[in-house]
Design a protein around this motif. Structure first.
Motif, PDB file in Angstrom:
ATOM      1  N   GLY A  90       0.728  -1.273   0.050  1.00  0.00           N
ATOM      2  CA  GLY A  90      -0.152  -0.026  -0.086  1.00  0.00           C
ATOM      3  C   GLY A  90       0.982   1.310   0.051  1.00  0.00           C
ATOM      4  O   GLY A  90       0.408   2.481  -0.798  1.00  0.00           O
ATOM      5  N   TYR A  91       1.974   1.296   0.658  1.00  0.00           N
ATOM      6  CA  TYR A  91       2.879   2.315   0.908  1.00  0.00           C
ATOM      7  C   TYR A  91       3.490   2.584  -0.508  1.00  0.00           C
ATOM      8  O   TYR A  91       3.765   3.586  -1.015  1.00  0.00           O
ATOM      9  CB  TYR A  91       3.994   2.286   1.891  1.00  0.00           C
ATOM     10  N   ASP A  93       0.688   3.854  -2.868  1.00  0.00           N
ATOM     11  CA  ASP A  93      -0.031   4.989  -2.675  1.00  0.00           C
ATOM     12  C   ASP A  93       0.532   6.327  -2.349  1.00  0.00           C
ATOM     13  O   ASP A  93       0.090   7.387  -2.210  1.00  0.00           O
ATOM     14  CB  ASP A  93      -1.421   4.678  -1.726  1.00  0.00           C
ATOM     15  N   TRP A  94       1.899   6.070  -1.716  1.00  0.00           N
ATOM     16  CA  TRP A  94       2.610   7.168  -1.340  1.00  0.00           C
ATOM     17  C   TRP A  94       3.179   7.826  -2.651  1.00  0.00           C
ATOM     18  O   TRP A  94       4.441   8.049  -2.456  1.00  0.00           O
ATOM     19  CB  TRP A  94       3.675   6.726  -0.213  1.00  0.00           C
ATOM     20  N   HIS A 136      -2.287   9.134  -4.972  1.00  0.00           N
ATOM     21  CA  HIS A 136      -2.978   9.011  -3.767  1.00  0.00           C
ATOM     22  C   HIS A 136      -2.753  10.252  -2.570  1.00  0.00           C
ATOM     23  O   HIS A 136      -3.317  11.075  -2.517  1.00  0.00           O
ATOM     24  CB  HIS A 136      -2.755   7.600  -3.192  1.00  0.00           C
ATOM     25  N   ASN A 161      -7.279   6.431   3.147  1.00  0.00           N
ATOM     26  CA  ASN A 161      -6.297   5.972   2.433  1.00  0.00           C
ATOM     27  C   ASN A 161      -5.090   5.487   3.421  1.00  0.00           C
ATOM     28  O   ASN A 161      -4.616   4.444   3.422  1.00  0.00           O
ATOM     29  CB  ASN A 161      -5.680   6.814   1.228  1.00  0.00           C
ATOM     30  N   THR A 201      -6.437   2.588   5.459  1.00  0.00           N
ATOM     31  CA  THR A 201      -6.081   1.404   4.630  1.00  0.00           C
ATOM     32  C   THR A 201      -4.405   0.996   4.576  1.00  0.00           C
ATOM     33  O   THR A 201      -4.143  -0.355   4.610  1.00  0.00           O
ATOM     34  CB  THR A 201      -6.620   1.528   3.136  1.00  0.00           C
ATOM     35  N   MET A 202      -3.561   1.874   4.308  1.00  0.00           N
ATOM     36  CA  MET A 202      -2.013   1.531   4.338  1.00  0.00           C
ATOM     37  C   MET A 202      -1.877   0.908   5.775  1.00  0.00           C
ATOM     38  O   MET A 202      -1.154  -0.154   6.124  1.00  0.00           O
ATOM     39  CB  MET A 202      -1.525   2.655   4.112  1.00  0.00           C
ATOM     40  N   SER A 203      -2.490   1.515   6.761  1.00  0.00           N
ATOM     41  CA  SER A 203      -2.100   1.052   8.335  1.00  0.00           C
ATOM     42  C   SER A 203      -2.894  -0.204   8.548  1.00  0.00           C
ATOM     43  O   SER A 203      -2.023  -1.124   9.104  1.00  0.00           O
ATOM     44  CB  SER A 203      -2.801   1.997   9.276  1.00  0.00           C
ATOM     45  N   GLY A 251      -3.289  -2.777   6.298  1.00  0.00           N
ATOM     46  CA  GLY A 251      -2.285  -3.581   5.386  1.00  0.00           C
ATOM     47  C   GLY A 251      -0.946  -4.075   6.152  1.00  0.00           C
ATOM     48  O   GLY A 251      -0.873  -5.112   6.449  1.00  0.00           O
ATOM     49  N   TYR A 285      -6.810  -8.491   3.322  1.00  0.00           N
ATOM     50  CA  TYR A 285      -6.530  -7.273   2.435  1.00  0.00           C
ATOM     51  C   TYR A 285      -6.810  -7.374   1.120  1.00  0.00           C
ATOM     52  O   TYR A 285      -7.578  -6.638   0.550  1.00  0.00           O
ATOM     53  CB  TYR A 285      -5.196  -6.792   2.975  1.00  0.00           C
TER      54      TYR A 285
END
Length: 145
Positions: A20-21, A24-25, A29, A43, A46-48, A50, A89
């Motif tokens: 995710g990072y 999306d980083w 995003h 967002n 969601t990353m956290s 994951g 996930y």
């Protein structure tokens, strides 16, 4: 050295933690100026999530319930739990495609749904890893009987 099954499950856990990072980083995003703050909040959530799911998968794969000294039934339960947590996930990512108005990719960044292929590969790895580990536990159980 971990077995082939645990290696597959570990690769999925690691992908869940960092994927995710990596995805999306960036400007699509986290740094997308068109995204309202609340969308960025979700967002981040969601990353956290994951990261938390991946770390939990590792705990059930290598923590006390999965130890070789644990009874086979406990090892199996730990394996099933690790596999379920590892899949959450990716299952929920696929389900997101069915929400009204949802797109896998914002139009200005392309089209299609690359997540479907990623999810298919990772869920297949989970199934294969779980199958290999179940077989290993059954063999250990036979030897100790």
């Amino acid at each position: 050295m971990p077995s082939a099954g645990r290696t597959l499950l570990s690769l999925v856990a690691l992908t869940t933690i960092v994927g995710g990072y990596i995805a999306d980083w960036n400007e699509t995003h986290v740094y997308n100026p068109r995204w309202p703050p609340h969308a960025k909040f979700h967002n981040g959530q969601t990353m956290s999530m994951g990261a938390a799911l991946g770390l939990t998968t590792f705990w059930f794969l290598y923590g006390p319930p999965a130890s070789k000294s644990a009874p086979a039934a406990t090892q199996r339960l730990s394996l099933y739990t690790a596999s379920w947590v590892a899949s959450l996930y990716w299952i929920t990512q696929l389900s997101a495609l069915f929400y009204p108005g949802a797109l896998a990719v914002d139009p200005e960044f392309g089209e299609g749904a690359p997540q479907v292929y990623i999810c298919a590969v990772l869920l297949s790895m989970i199934a294969a890893g779980m199958g290999l580990e179940r077989k290993k536990i059954a063999e250990m159980e036979k030897k100790s009987a």
